[in-house]
Structure formats: structure tokens, C-alpha cells
Design a protein around this motif. Structure first.
Motif, PDB file in Angstrom:
ATOM      1  N   VAL A 293     -84.623 -18.339  61.641  1.00  0.00           N
ATOM      2  CA  VAL A 293     -84.874 -19.273  60.553  1.00  0.00           C
ATOM      3  C   VAL A 293     -84.465 -20.650  61.069  1.00  0.00           C
ATOM      4  O   VAL A 293     -83.286 -20.888  61.339  1.00  0.00           O
ATOM      5  CB  VAL A 293     -84.063 -18.910  59.287  1.00  0.00           C
ATOM      6  N   ALA A 294     -85.426 -21.549  61.231  1.00  0.00           N
ATOM      7  CA  ALA A 294     -85.170 -22.842  61.868  1.00  0.00           C
ATOM      8  C   ALA A 294     -84.551 -23.833  60.881  1.00  0.00           C
ATOM      9  O   ALA A 294     -84.847 -23.800  59.678  1.00  0.00           O
ATOM     10  CB  ALA A 294     -86.461 -23.410  62.438  1.00  0.00           C
ATOM     11  N   PHE A 295     -83.694 -24.701  61.406  1.00  0.00           N
ATOM     12  CA  PHE A 295     -83.020 -25.726  60.611  1.00  0.00           C
ATOM     13  C   PHE A 295     -83.088 -27.065  61.329  1.00  0.00           C
ATOM     14  O   PHE A 295     -83.120 -27.123  62.558  1.00  0.00           O
ATOM     15  CB  PHE A 295     -81.542 -25.370  60.399  1.00  0.00           C
ATOM     16  N   GLU A 296     -83.097 -28.139  60.553  1.00  0.00           N
ATOM     17  CA  GLU A 296     -82.910 -29.469  61.119  1.00  0.00           C
ATOM     18  C   GLU A 296     -81.452 -29.611  61.570  1.00  0.00           C
ATOM     19  O   GLU A 296     -80.584 -28.868  61.132  1.00  0.00           O
ATOM     20  CB  GLU A 296     -83.218 -30.531  60.068  1.00  0.00           C
ATOM     21  N   HIS A 297     -81.206 -30.589  62.441  1.00  0.00           N
ATOM     22  CA  HIS A 297     -79.817 -30.801  62.868  1.00  0.00           C
ATOM     23  C   HIS A 297     -78.969 -31.318  61.708  1.00  0.00           C
ATOM     24  O   HIS A 297     -77.817 -30.921  61.558  1.00  0.00           O
ATOM     25  CB  HIS A 297     -79.762 -31.788  64.037  1.00  0.00           C
ATOM     26  N   LEU A 298     -79.544 -32.199  60.896  1.00  0.00           N
ATOM     27  CA  LEU A 298     -78.846 -32.690  59.715  1.00  0.00           C
ATOM     28  C   LEU A 298     -79.311 -31.826  58.552  1.00  0.00           C
ATOM     29  O   LEU A 298     -80.406 -31.995  58.025  1.00  0.00           O
ATOM     30  CB  LEU A 298     -79.177 -34.160  59.455  1.00  0.00           C
ATOM     31  N   THR A 299     -78.476 -30.869  58.143  1.00  0.00           N
ATOM     32  CA  THR A 299     -78.916 -29.885  57.163  1.00  0.00           C
ATOM     33  C   THR A 299     -77.738 -29.458  56.301  1.00  0.00           C
ATOM     34  O   THR A 299     -76.607 -29.923  56.490  1.00  0.00           O
ATOM     35  CB  THR A 299     -79.536 -28.658  57.873  1.00  0.00           C
ATOM     36  N   TYR A 300     -78.012 -28.589  55.368  1.00  0.00           N
ATOM     37  CA  TYR A 300     -76.967 -28.002  54.525  1.00  0.00           C
ATOM     38  C   TYR A 300     -76.360 -26.865  55.336  1.00  0.00           C
ATOM     39  O   TYR A 300     -76.882 -25.759  55.368  1.00  0.00           O
ATOM     40  CB  TYR A 300     -77.596 -27.504  53.222  1.00  0.00           C
ATOM     41  N   SER A 301     -75.250 -27.145  55.988  1.00  0.00           N
ATOM     42  CA  SER A 301     -74.704 -26.220  56.980  1.00  0.00           C
ATOM     43  C   SER A 301     -74.301 -24.876  56.379  1.00  0.00           C
ATOM     44  O   SER A 301     -74.323 -23.852  57.064  1.00  0.00           O
ATOM     45  CB  SER A 301     -73.506 -26.853  57.691  1.00  0.00           C
ATOM     46  N   GLN A 302     -73.940 -24.859  55.094  1.00  0.00           N
ATOM     47  CA  GLN A 302     -73.533 -23.593  54.493  1.00  0.00           C
ATOM     48  C   GLN A 302     -74.691 -22.594  54.455  1.00  0.00           C
ATOM     49  O   GLN A 302     -74.474 -21.378  54.538  1.00  0.00           O
ATOM     50  CB  GLN A 302     -72.997 -23.826  53.079  1.00  0.00           C
ATOM     51  N   ILE A 303     -75.926 -23.088  54.345  1.00  0.00           N
ATOM     52  CA  ILE A 303     -77.078 -22.192  54.366  1.00  0.00           C
ATOM     53  C   ILE A 303     -77.270 -21.610  55.760  1.00  0.00           C
ATOM     54  O   ILE A 303     -77.498 -20.407  55.924  1.00  0.00           O
ATOM     55  CB  ILE A 303     -78.354 -22.918  53.908  1.00  0.00           C
TER      56      ILE A 303
END
Length: 248
Positions: free
Chosen positions: A193-203
Motif C-alpha cells: 500500500v503506497a504512501f506519500e512521504h508527507l502522510t498520516y504516519s499512523q495509517i
């Protein structure tokens, strides 16, 4: 490398399991950037496979952009560091468990606390009246969702000519629970599941706890980088991507 044997448990072709195991160890830092993978013949002997099987696994890793191979020198792990640095946490006053004020000229992305522009008094009044009118609902777990909740959700999600039907509304105990329910429903353990570097880290952390692997996609001044997304898709084949466009 010495004293390293890949974990080949699971299902699927042996070469793919071998490639996935090496990739997982690269992600966990067991095999660091610049490390030389075992010669194909040596690894084939160690795992009881053919040299061709190991060769196919190494080729798959090259296609994912994780290693480079040079004739006569061997196969080496490429660096996955794209130069993102972690900012230092600025000093701030704290009220309870949340930061209150952001440094001058900056926005806070390490807290979900909203600045109080008068909503505190409104929320306090609503909660007070709710507690007076529905004390049992306040002190007990919710066992059933009334129809008006679904109707409220449909109204809130309506935009222009679009209006969802109430049978498509799913009440959850917060946004975090809703996102994790979607990830759990649409992916399986081991999926990316890909994430941006600036993201909601808890997810991203929660996704890792339920067995999903969270690769990061490079972002720039305009948000998510198409080239970075293409690279992650080619390497990891993510099943989902989690975006926060309003934060970019």
C-alpha cells in the motif's frame, strides 16, 4: 554475504518467492545498500534449487529496480534512499497530549489538533446538551446506528449532482478506523500500500501492523511525483495508494 539464507515459505513459483524474500530483507535492512548478493551458483546450492531459478529471481529484482548486475563482478543492492530528511520537531507549548501552537510562519503536521478559532465553545455547548438529552448514549457502547446517521452521511458526501444512497454509507468509529477497514477489505497480508512521504504516519504504521507493506512515493512542491509513482508501481505493484491531497 555470509550466513544469510532467504525465507522461501509461502506459495507460488520458487523464483518469485526467492525474489520476494530478498526484497523483504532489503526493505527491512537485513541486506543493506551496496551489499553483494551471493553468487547464483552458491545460493542455488544453499537452497537446493537450480542456477536458472536463482537467475530468474535476480532478473526479477533487477526489473524492480532493487539490484544491479555486472558481468564478472556480481549482483549488488541499489540504494533506495531518495534524499528525504526528517525535520526536527520544533519547540511548542503542549496542552494535554496535543501541541497547541505552531512556530511562527509554519504549519504543524505532527499533530491533529486544530487551532481554536471559537469552535471549542461551540463543541462544549453541543456536548453538554447531548449529555443532558441522551445520557445513556454517552455512557454506553453504540449497538445500533439509527437511520438518521446514514441520511446525514449521504448528505455530507453529496457533491453537485452526486448523492450516494444510504445503503452505501458505512458508519465507523473515526477516520482512522474507516481507512484501515478499507485497506483490510481491499488488500491481503503481504500486499503493498503506497504512501506519500508527507502522510498520516499512523495509517502507514497500522498498515504495517496488519501485514501490509508501505513503500513511499517521492513528492515534490506540487505533491505526488508521477515519476516516483511509476517507479514504485514498477517495483512493488501496490494494490492501493493512500493520498492526502489537501496536505500537499
Amino acid at each position: 554475504m555470509t550466513n544469510w539464507i532467504p525465507d522461501l515459505t509461502g506459495s507460488g513459483p520458487l523464483y518469485q518467492r526467492l525474489a520476494d524474500s530478498i526484497e523483504a530483507d532489503i526493505d527491512r535492512g537485513v541486506i543493506g545498500a551496496g551489499a553483494k548478493l551471493p553468487p547464483q551458483r552458491d545460493l542455488a546450492y544453499d537452497i537446493g534449487a537450480t542456477v536458472g531459478t536463482v537467475g530468474r529471481a535476480y532478473q526479477l529484482l533487477r526489473e524492480r529496480g532493487l539490484v544491479s548486475g555486472e558481468v564478472g563482478r556480481g549482483t549488488y543492492v541499489l540504494s533506495q534512499n531518495i534524499g528525504v530528511t526528517k525535520p526536527e520537531a520544533p519547540d511548542a507549548s503542549v496542552e494535554g497530549t496535543r501541541y497547541v501552537d505552531a512556530p511562527k510562519g509554519k504549519l504543524r503536521f505532527d499533530s491533529t489538533a486544530a487551532p481554536d478559532i471559537g469552535q471549542g465553545a461551540v463543541v462544549a455547548d453541543v456536548l453538554s446538551r447531548t449529555a443532558q438529552d441522551h445520557p445513556h448514549e454517552i455512557s454506553s457502547y453504540t449497538r445500533d446506528f439509527p437511520d438518521r446517521w446514514y441520511e446525514a452521511g449521504a448528505r455530507w458526501l453529496s457533491r453537485n449532482a452526486f448523492r450516494p444512497t444510504i445503503d452505501t454509507i458505512v458508519p465507523t468509529l473515526g477516520t482512522h478506523a474507516a481507512v484501515m477497514a478499507a485497506i483490510a477489505a481491499l488488500t491481503t497480508p503481504g500486499d503493498y500500500v503506497a504512501f506519500e512521504h508527507l502522510t498520516y504516519s499512523q495509517i502507514s504504521r497500522s498498515a504495517g501492523l496488519i501485514g501490509r507493506r508501505p513503500p513511499r512515493v517521492a513528492s515534490g512542491d506540487e505533491g505526488l511525483g508521477p515519476a516516483g509513482l511509476e517507479r514504485v508501481c514498477a517495483q512493488k505493484h501496490p494494490k492501493m495508494i493512500f493520498l492526502i491531497p489537501t496536505a500537499q
